[in-house]
Design an enzyme around this catalytic site. Structure first.
Site, mmCIF file in Angstrom:
data_model
loop_
_atom_site.group_PDB
_atom_site.id
_atom_site.type_symbol
_atom_site.label_atom_id
_atom_site.label_comp_id
_atom_site.label_asym_id
_atom_site.label_seq_id
_atom_site.Cartn_x
_atom_site.Cartn_y
_atom_site.Cartn_z
ATOM 1 N N ASP A 78 0.663 -1.223 -0.105
ATOM 2 C CA ASP A 78 0.098 -0.131 0.133
ATOM 3 C C ASP A 78 0.822 1.097 -0.085
ATOM 4 O O ASP A 78 0.319 2.113 -0.536
ATOM 5 C CB ASP A 78 -0.900 0.087 1.261
ATOM 6 C CG ASP A 78 -2.221 -0.766 1.058
ATOM 7 O OD1 ASP A 78 -2.030 -1.712 0.147
ATOM 8 O OD2 ASP A 78 -3.043 -0.691 1.739
ATOM 9 N N CYS A 119 1.219 -7.788 5.702
ATOM 10 C CA CYS A 119 0.482 -6.296 5.100
ATOM 11 C C CYS A 119 -0.786 -6.417 4.843
ATOM 12 O O CYS A 119 -1.450 -7.507 5.009
ATOM 13 C CB CYS A 119 1.494 -6.230 3.539
ATOM 14 S SG CYS A 119 3.147 -5.782 4.002
ATOM 15 N N ASP A 120 -1.165 -5.213 4.137
ATOM 16 C CA ASP A 120 -2.771 -4.911 4.564
ATOM 17 C C ASP A 120 -3.742 -5.570 3.901
ATOM 18 O O ASP A 120 -4.688 -6.163 4.622
ATOM 19 C CB ASP A 120 -2.889 -3.362 3.908
ATOM 20 C CG ASP A 120 -1.863 -2.380 4.744
ATOM 21 O OD1 ASP A 120 -1.051 -2.845 5.162
ATOM 22 O OD2 ASP A 120 -2.136 -1.013 4.538
ATOM 23 N N LYS A 121 -3.715 -6.102 2.649
ATOM 24 C CA LYS A 121 -4.689 -6.931 2.041
ATOM 25 C C LYS A 121 -4.499 -8.289 1.749
ATOM 26 O O LYS A 121 -5.297 -9.232 1.797
ATOM 27 C CB LYS A 121 -5.224 -6.284 0.659
ATOM 28 C CG LYS A 121 -5.404 -4.710 0.550
ATOM 29 C CD LYS A 121 -6.179 -4.352 1.617
ATOM 30 C CE LYS A 121 -6.273 -2.840 1.864
ATOM 31 N NZ LYS A 121 -5.020 -2.141 2.329
ATOM 32 N N CYS A 191 5.604 -1.926 8.337
ATOM 33 C CA CYS A 191 5.667 -0.523 8.831
ATOM 34 C C CYS A 191 5.503 -0.620 10.293
ATOM 35 O O CYS A 191 4.604 -1.262 10.887
ATOM 36 C CB CYS A 191 4.968 0.421 8.012
ATOM 37 S SG CYS A 191 5.058 0.531 6.478
ATOM 38 N N GLU A 444 -6.794 3.828 -0.453
ATOM 39 C CA GLU A 444 -6.423 4.713 0.810
ATOM 40 C C GLU A 444 -5.794 5.954 0.598
ATOM 41 O O GLU A 444 -5.325 6.259 -0.498
ATOM 42 C CB GLU A 444 -5.281 3.806 1.518
ATOM 43 C CG GLU A 444 -5.800 2.698 2.195
ATOM 44 C CD GLU A 444 -4.635 1.854 3.114
ATOM 45 O OE1 GLU A 444 -5.013 0.867 3.850
ATOM 46 O OE2 GLU A 444 -3.412 2.315 2.934
ATOM 47 N N SER A 470 -5.414 5.098 5.245
ATOM 48 C CA SER A 470 -4.301 4.285 5.788
ATOM 49 C C SER A 470 -4.387 4.038 7.571
ATOM 50 O O SER A 470 -4.881 5.010 7.970
ATOM 51 C CB SER A 470 -3.018 4.585 5.472
ATOM 52 O OG SER A 470 -1.956 3.997 6.290
#
Length: 553
Positions: A78, A119-121, A191, A444, A470
């Site tokens: 992202d 990570c995000d997705k 992150c 995002e 985000s």
């Protein structure tokens, strides 16, 4: 075993012949076949070390008497996709990841799987596949990144994003921005704050689908390798026990996860992903559950982006097990987990080793950071079906705000206005046609929120959108407004200068325009149609509202 369909009986000689072409032996044909579902790639910092984690998982599987078969899923970072057209593909990738796992597992009829994800997705996509397939599964999340270090301070990716706004406002030099760019992201891992990737890792452990301690064990820590080996060993036992995800995850498990989410001040993206994961498990999870539990679960740890601590501090204070120990009087302690023990039994084990929890990092129910949880669900005339804000990351003086709308039909248009100084104190920036259908893809928008923060407007300017934010966003940024503009929601009727009223404690988001005026606007309303082709065109056709998790139906 499921894999017997591919390897048992004389009629399966051709199948066995193909398997033997990979190097498989006759003795291995008698053992459980375990998928190692890895999202490793060379493009995403959170994934670049997952090949090493996979080797540890496979070692664990072999030592426990199983046969590992590794394959890979896709992944989108992202942060790299942020601020341009690439972000439209991030959320839609979640379903592609889920589908790809289902296709391989069903096509080859493997007995169980260890999912290696970050990570995000990517993590939500893996969890959705686990619920749909319902074969024995352990999830190993890749772990956080060690924070960077600039000017005697820890830094992370958000430092760089906000540095762009600071540079534009001439608060820092281009040389300082370059230093932030070079030193804020230190290497492998997700992150370093409680952003979406780490929030979803925490949700995975709280749901009972990872071994205790997995979520906050850092990417470069040997602890992560030990957990990976133990996960590989454990999955073989789970196959023999027929311990499947739907025997572990229940409505009460989701309540536990949401309470943990509220306590840690997690990303607003959980309100998209947890309902989607619940749907994959055959369950329903409404936004009302988030709001109910937010009102009764205090926020007890001050983590980036709204707080002061990094994931490294959280790990050293005990991680998710420590948070759950603090919340134990509220949690459903009889829920199962992948290690065969209940939540309560795991907490007993944790407290035995850690009798004194770190009160400097993790607060108590009697002395929380905030009395309510990190996320609030707002409804009102601007968001009849709901919207989401990370209230734990909002300055107290912006919990209530009323101001004129500054209306933009894309993130790019809003970003140009912010960086050129056209947004002033008191404004409410409206970014629309960025929802699941309108974007499409529900981007995002960390770039505009970080620019607002960097330019010193985070305590005087609000931002509302039918897109999303985000996990690194802080301030009065309200996303997921439903219905979205593309579907005729009230956000599509807002005009420049309209007054928007925000009252987070009262859970209200209202457009202060008379119903008579809105009716006239509605009569002539034509939604903006952004042209798309390929995957996004298919996605727009089938995706649901953000209030329902933006699932494909």
């Amino acid at each position: 075993m499921r894999s017997d369909k591919t390897k048992k009986g004389f009629e399966r000689a051709p199948n066995r012949s193909l398997l033997k072409a990979t190097g498989l032996t006759d003795s291995e044909m008698e053992k459980p076949f375990i998928a190692v579902v890895n999202s490793w790639n060379e493009l995403i910092p959170g994934h670049i070390h997952l090949d090493k984690i996979a080797e540890a998982v496979k070692a664990g599987i072999r030592s426990a008497g199983g046969v590992p078969f590794e394959f890979h899923t896709i992944g989108i970072c992202d942060g790299i996709a942020m601020g341009h057209e690439g972000m439209k593909y991030s959320l839609p990738s979640r379903e592609a990841i889920e589908d790809s796992i289902e296709l391989v597992l069903q096509g080859h009829q493997l007995d169980g799987m260890v999912m290696i994800t970050a990570c995000d997705k990517i993590t939500p996509g893996h969890l959705m596949a686990a619920g749909n397939l319902n074969i024995p599964t352990v999830v190993v999340t890749g772990g956080p990144m060690i924070p960077g270090y600039v000017d005697d301070e820890y830094r992370d990716l958000i430092s760089v994003f906000e540095g762009v706004g600071e540079c534009q406002a001439e608060k820092v030099s281009e040389e300082k921005l370059k230093l932030l760019e070079d030193c804020s992201c230190s290497g492998a891992g997700s992150c370093a704050g409680m952003y979406t990737a780490n929030t979803m890792a925490c949700m995975t452990e709280a749901l009972g689908l990872s071994l205790p301690g997995c979520a906050t064990a850092h990417a470069v820590d040997a602890k992560k390798i030990r957990i990976a080996k133990a996960s590989g060993e454990r999955i073989v036992s789970m196959v023999h026990e027929d311990l499947t995800p739907r025997k572990i995850v229940t409505p009460e498990s989701f309540e536990n996860a949401i309470m943990v989410d509220m306590a840690i001040g997690g990303s607003t993206n959980t309100t998209l992903h947890l309902p989607a994961v619940a749907h994959a498990f055959g369950l329903q999870l409404s936004l009302d559950v988030f709001d109910r539990l937010s009102r009764s679960t205090p926020h007890i740890i001050s983590l980036k982006p709204g707080g002061v601590h990094y994931m490294l501090d959280f790990e050293r204070a005990g991680g998710i097990q420590a948070i759950m120990a603090r919340l134990s009087s509220k949690l459903n302690l009889d829920e199962a987990t992948v290690n065969g023990k209940t939540i309560g039994q795991n907490l007993d084990d944790f407290i035995m080793v850690n009798p004194k929890l770190n009160a400097r990092i993790i607060g108590t129910l009697d002395a929380p950071i905030h009395e309510e949880g990190g996320i609030a669900i707002l409804k009102g005339s601007l968001a009849p079906d709901g919207s989401v804000v990370k209230q734990a990351a909002v300055d107290l003086k912006m919990l209530k705000h009323s101001g004129p709308a500054r209306v933009f039909d894309s993130e790019e248009a809003a970003m140009e206005a912010i960086l050129s100084g056209k947004i002033v104190s008191g404004d409410v920036v409206v970014i629309r046609y960025e929802g699941p259908k309108g974007g499409p893809g529900m981007r995002e928008m960390l770039s505009p929120t970080s620019a607002i923060a960097g330019m010193g407007l985070i305590d005087s300017v609000a931002l509302v959108t039918d897109g999303r934010f985000s996990g690194g966003t802080r301030g009065p940024c309200i996303g997921h407004i439903s219905p979205e503009a593309h579907e005729g929601g009230p956000i599509g009727l807002v005009e420049e200068g309209d007054i928007i009223e925000i009252d987070i404690p009262a859970r209200k988001l209202d457009l202060k325009v008379s119903e008579e005026k809105l009716a006239k606007r509605r009569a002539s309303f034509v939604p903006v149609e952004k042209p798309v082709t390929g995957y996004l065109a298919r996605y727009r056709k089938f995706v649901s509202s953000a209030s329902k998790g933006a699932i494909i139906s």
